[in-house]
Design an enzyme around this catalytic site. Structure first.
Site, PDB file in Angstrom:
ATOM      1  N   HIS A 169       0.831  -1.204   0.000  1.00 51.26           N
ATOM      2  CA  HIS A 169       0.000   0.000   0.000  1.00 51.26           C
ATOM      3  C   HIS A 169       0.866   1.254   0.000  1.00 51.26           C
ATOM      4  CE1 HIS A 169      -3.384  -2.454   2.073  1.00 51.26           C
ATOM      5  NE2 HIS A 169      -3.832  -2.102   0.880  1.00 51.26           N
ATOM      6  N   CYS A 256      -2.763   0.154   9.631  1.00 51.08           N
ATOM      7  CA  CYS A 256      -3.767  -0.835   9.204  1.00 51.08           C
ATOM      8  C   CYS A 256      -4.745  -1.215  10.305  1.00 51.08           C
ATOM      9  CB  CYS A 256      -3.081  -2.117   8.764  1.00 51.08           C
ATOM     10  SG  CYS A 256      -1.541  -1.880   7.931  1.00 51.08           S
TER      11      CYS A 256
HETATM   12  C1  CIR Z   1      -3.430  -7.636   3.164  1.00 49.55           C
HETATM   13  O1  CIR Z   1      -2.595  -8.120   2.382  1.00 49.55           O
HETATM   14  O2  CIR Z   1      -4.449  -7.080   2.779  1.00 49.55           O
HETATM   15  C2  CIR Z   1      -3.175  -7.770   4.640  1.00 49.55           C
HETATM   16  N1  CIR Z   1      -2.462  -8.990   4.900  1.00 49.55           N
HETATM   17  C3  CIR Z   1      -2.422  -6.591   5.169  1.00 49.55           C
HETATM   18  C4  CIR Z   1      -3.183  -5.298   5.084  1.00 49.55           C
HETATM   19  C5  CIR Z   1      -2.426  -4.145   5.633  1.00 49.55           C
HETATM   20  N2  CIR Z   1      -3.239  -2.962   5.615  1.00 49.55           N
HETATM   21  C6  CIR Z   1      -2.787  -1.743   5.463  1.00 49.55           C
HETATM   22  O3  CIR Z   1      -1.590  -1.548   5.187  1.00 49.55           O
HETATM   23  N3  CIR Z   1      -3.641  -0.744   5.515  1.00 49.55           N
END
Ligand code: CIR
Length: 265
Positions: A169, A256
């Site tokens: 991201h 996140c």
């Molecule tokens: C994913 O790959 O979607 C999750 N394992 C990690 C999401 C992390 N979210 C974020 O950076 N906002």
């Protein structure tokens, strides 16, 4: 909206589920340990609460292994909330799970409807003056166009930028420290997207420290990045370190784990 980008009365988190071991990851460096993740999560919530904020803890959702990463499900702005449309198929249903909770707090929620638009909150950085959205493997041009149209009536300008290749991201590589100051990896800052901002760089080899959050008077950073912590402190910020070893196995970090906002009734 200077203060509005860094100061919030509320946060929403969701407890990690046993299914977390099936969470998405770019590279498999081992399965997360649920008990340790729960302990880190509790520390994280305590740090948010210590600033005086109300933290709403939602129950675990075992059907969605990545649902602890609530940030990707919505964008919360002073005027209203926008429900996202995650680009990871296994995460699409998480947005609808979040919607009623935000609807209960905000008088105004709107939704990215698709069907071809995809956008995740992790790609969105709200600064004191604009909304930066990184195009990534999860966030596409149609998603950014829909967001732009939804927030324009609220007075927000969206600028499309690029999430570096191989980076999950946009905010994996940056965070807001104050309305005009960004913590960023050198690789992202080199793209020029922060040329109008002050930038604090992560130290060499500490790129994983870039995903921090400014929440009221503190900056929450993942534990174990001493040189970057020192750089943030010498720029004048108060740092709280939180263990992130288990979320890091799933490419997750400080941002996140929460939605941060001041609801508008
Ligand atoms: C994913 O790959 O979607 C999750 N394992 C990690 C999401 C992390 N979210 C974020 O950076 N906002």
């Amino acid at each position: 909206m200077t203060h509005a980008a860094t100061h919030f009365t509320h946060a929403i988190t969701r407890r990690p589920a046993p299914s977390i071991i099936a969470g998405l990851r770019a590279v498999d460096i081992g399965s997360p340990d649920l008990a340790l993740m729960q302990a880190h999560h509790a520390d994280y919530i305590a740090a948010l609460r210590a600033t005086g904020a109300t933290v709403i803890e939602l129950p675990a959702l075992d059907a969605y292994p990545d649902s602890v990463f609530v940030e990707d499900t919505a964008l919360c702005l002073p005027q209203g909330a926008v429900i996202m449309r995650p680009g990871a198929p296994s995460r699409l249903g998480e947005a609808a799970e979040m919607a009623p909770h935000l609807a209960a707090l905000y008088g105004n929620i709107v939704t990215i409807t698709g069907p071809d638009s995809f956008i995740e909150g992790g790609d969105i950085l709200v600064t004191g003056t604009e909304i930066l959205v990184g195009r990534s493997a999860r966030t596409n041009a149609a998603g950014i166009a829909e967001l732009t149209a939804l927030v324009a009536p609220w007075g927000h300008t969206v600028r499309e930028v690029h999430t570096p290749p191989g980076v999950l991201h946009f905010k994996t590589d940056c965070s807001l420290l104050d309305a005009r100051t960004i913590l960023a990896t050198p690789r992202l800052a080199a793209s020029g997207c922060f040329d109008d901002y002050f930038v604090v760089h992560t130290a060499q080899g500490e790129e994983a420290a870039a995903n921090a959050i400014r929440f009221n008077d503190v900056v929450l950073m993942a534990q174990g990045f001493a040189a970057t912590r020192a750089a943030v402190e010498s720029a004048g910020y108060t740092v709280v370190e939180i263990g992130n070893s288990e979320c890091a196995k799933l490419d997750g970090g400080m941002s996140c784990l929460s939605l941060r906002f001041t609801p508008k009734p």
